[in-house]
Design an enzyme around this catalytic site. Sequence first.
Site, short mmCIF file in Angstrom:
data_model
loop_
_atom_site.label_atom_id
_atom_site.label_comp_id
_atom_site.label_asym_id
_atom_site.label_seq_id
_atom_site.Cartn_x
_atom_site.Cartn_y
_atom_site.Cartn_z
N THR A 121 77.45 48.89 24.13
CA THR A 121 77.02 50.19 23.61
C THR A 121 77.94 50.56 22.44
O THR A 121 79.14 50.75 22.62
CB THR A 121 77.12 51.24 24.74
OG1 THR A 121 76.31 50.81 25.82
CG2 THR A 121 76.67 52.61 24.26
N GLU A 154 71.72 47.63 26.31
CA GLU A 154 71.38 47.32 27.71
C GLU A 154 71.21 48.63 28.49
O GLU A 154 72.01 49.54 28.35
CB GLU A 154 72.49 46.46 28.31
CG GLU A 154 72.23 46.03 29.73
CD GLU A 154 70.83 45.44 29.89
OE1 GLU A 154 70.48 44.47 29.21
OE2 GLU A 154 70.06 45.99 30.72
N PHE A 155 70.17 48.67 29.32
CA PHE A 155 69.89 49.91 30.07
C PHE A 155 70.02 49.72 31.58
O PHE A 155 69.60 50.59 32.33
CB PHE A 155 68.48 50.42 29.73
CG PHE A 155 68.32 50.78 28.29
CD1 PHE A 155 68.77 52.00 27.81
CD2 PHE A 155 67.75 49.90 27.38
CE1 PHE A 155 68.64 52.34 26.46
CE2 PHE A 155 67.61 50.22 26.03
CZ PHE A 155 68.06 51.46 25.58
N LYS A 210 70.45 54.01 22.63
CA LYS A 210 71.26 53.86 23.85
C LYS A 210 72.06 55.15 24.13
O LYS A 210 72.10 55.64 25.25
CB LYS A 210 72.19 52.65 23.68
CG LYS A 210 73.18 52.46 24.79
CD LYS A 210 72.53 52.16 26.13
CE LYS A 210 73.53 52.24 27.25
NZ LYS A 210 72.93 52.07 28.57
N PHE A 255 67.50 62.20 38.44
CA PHE A 255 68.68 62.81 37.80
C PHE A 255 68.70 64.33 37.86
O PHE A 255 69.29 64.97 37.00
CB PHE A 255 68.82 62.31 36.34
CG PHE A 255 69.26 60.88 36.27
CD1 PHE A 255 70.60 60.56 36.10
CD2 PHE A 255 68.36 59.84 36.42
CE1 PHE A 255 71.02 59.24 36.08
CE2 PHE A 255 68.77 58.52 36.41
CZ PHE A 255 70.10 58.22 36.23
N ILE A 256 68.05 64.90 38.89
CA ILE A 256 68.17 66.36 39.03
C ILE A 256 68.69 66.71 40.43
O ILE A 256 68.26 67.69 41.03
CB ILE A 256 66.85 67.12 38.70
CG1 ILE A 256 65.68 66.60 39.53
CG2 ILE A 256 66.55 67.07 37.20
CD1 ILE A 256 64.48 67.57 39.55
N CYS A 266 79.84 54.59 31.80
CA CYS A 266 78.94 54.85 30.67
C CYS A 266 78.80 56.32 30.29
O CYS A 266 79.17 56.71 29.18
CB CYS A 266 77.58 54.25 30.95
SG CYS A 266 77.62 52.46 31.02
N LYS A 327 79.19 55.99 42.17
CA LYS A 327 77.84 56.18 42.75
C LYS A 327 77.64 55.11 43.80
O LYS A 327 78.39 54.14 43.85
CB LYS A 327 76.77 56.14 41.67
CG LYS A 327 76.58 54.79 41.03
CD LYS A 327 75.37 54.80 40.14
CE LYS A 327 75.09 53.42 39.59
NZ LYS A 327 73.91 53.33 38.79
N ARG A 334 85.38 53.53 37.65
CA ARG A 334 85.70 54.13 36.35
C ARG A 334 85.17 55.55 36.26
O ARG A 334 84.00 55.79 36.50
CB ARG A 334 85.14 53.25 35.21
CG ARG A 334 85.89 51.93 35.09
CD ARG A 334 85.34 51.04 34.01
NE ARG A 334 84.16 50.31 34.43
CZ ARG A 334 83.58 49.35 33.71
NH1 ARG A 334 84.09 49.00 32.54
NH2 ARG A 334 82.51 48.72 34.14
#
Length: 442
Positions: A121, A154-155, A210, A255-256, A266, A327, A334
């Site tokens: 990234t 990259e995703f 990205k 994501f909520i 990231c 997560k 990190r």
Amino acid sequence: MNLSIFGTGYVGLVTGACFAEMGNKVTCIDIDEKKINQLKKGEVPIYEPGLEGLVSSNCHQNRLTFTTSSSDGVKNSNIYVIAVGTPMGENGEANLNYVFNVAKIIGQQLSETSIIINKSTVPVGTAQRVKDIIQVELNKRNYKCKFSVVSNPEFLKEGDAIRDFMHPDRIVIGTDNEDTERVMRNLYSSFTMKNNRILIMGIKEAELTKYAANAMLATKISFINEIATICEKLDIDVDEVRKGIGSDNRIGYSFIYPGCGYGGSCFPKDVKALIYTSIQAGIDPVLLKSVELRNEIQKELMVNQIFEKFGDDLSGLKFSIWGLSFKPGTDDMREAPSLTIIEKLIGAGAIIHAHDPVAIHEVKKNIPTAWQSKLFCSEGDQYSIINNSDALLLITEWKMYRNPDFNKLKTLLKNPIIFDGRNQYSPQELKEIGFIYKGVGR
Ligand SMILES: NC(=O)c1ccc[n+]([C@@H]2O[C@H](COP(=O)([O-])OP(=O)(O)OC[C@H]3O[C@@H](n4cnc5c(N)ncnc54)[C@H](O)[C@@H]3O)[C@@H](O)[C@H]2O)c1
């Protein structure tokens, strides 16, 4: 095709294993000797579901090899992938030293028409800088060789990286060269048989895509965290509001989920890098700055709830933590919110007993000296760490913590108190069985 991948971390190793799985011959290069020795012995240094099997089968079929030698690593290859780290620099900018070092090495080795794919990234303009560095090295050797630099961000998500790589939502390819586009389409054709998900665009557009994607996801998280704060003040159930807005297709459920902040390798650094890029371009990125600020506040939310309950001096108190990685599904520590929480609690005099199914080895690698007599970690039985704790803190929502035996917890805890940093439990149910419950916004 023959590929050489520089950087054998989360992205480089997954990329290498997945390209090898599709029949390509891949050499993964890394400067970290320990990592390469482990991989040569068949040990995968990171926790990523499915990766060990994929690495092992492709190594056995001689499609995937590992080396620390860049000259060995680039032999017979004309596709070079850059997948090294781009950590946060001093002022929030992306540190591009690793990328530029690889560009220099490639420039020193290049011997035939080649494509350099940048998967790290990186900020807008990096592909051009990589191109310039390679050209300087070619000039030094007085060697003429055609090459093109592609932006191919990259995703993948850690914890689901193999599935994401094998079945991508989209493959972004930033190039200004038709021949390169053709090779890139071929390279990815095995991943796009069912659906053509390749997006060809300009190089700078791909680079920015990205950052924009990660900033959007971070924004959704900070947004719901702010809504949760409003809900708490107005005595509203944030979970109902979450479902109410998530059911709108334009918003979606992902994501909520309110929580104790985003972390990982990231989002934090990429939001910061985009803020830096914006400021450099003369823009005041008011929204991005707020996303970041809300996340900082969120990481301290649980600590403030604990201070409210127990006072500012936590000497003599013991807290149990479930979940340390940033997560579920990964051992990556990190920027994990757990680190901020542990630091503050230990700073206030508390002792911490923590459980995580896979991240303990990562925590132990980087544990500050001041924590050594205050933080005790285990990946064994999740209940064994509770022993007489003043409260349980849920920080990472691993599945194994979802439906615990609350009666057992009650007997093990000194006080039946749960701080639920991921809103995993029902406040009503817990209150009914005699727990004191504090969640995010509830
Ligand atoms: N981790 C993710 O989920 C993720 C997802 C998408 C994109 N990215 C981006 O991909 C890039 C890599 O991230 P990562 O998480 O895989 O990093 P990482 O830190 O796990 O791995 C980077 C690797 O590069 C190696 N390296 C450094 N210099 C090298 C050199 N000169 N030659 C060979 N190897 C070298 C390091 O030793 C390390 O093993 C970053 O830019 C990151 O932002 C990461």
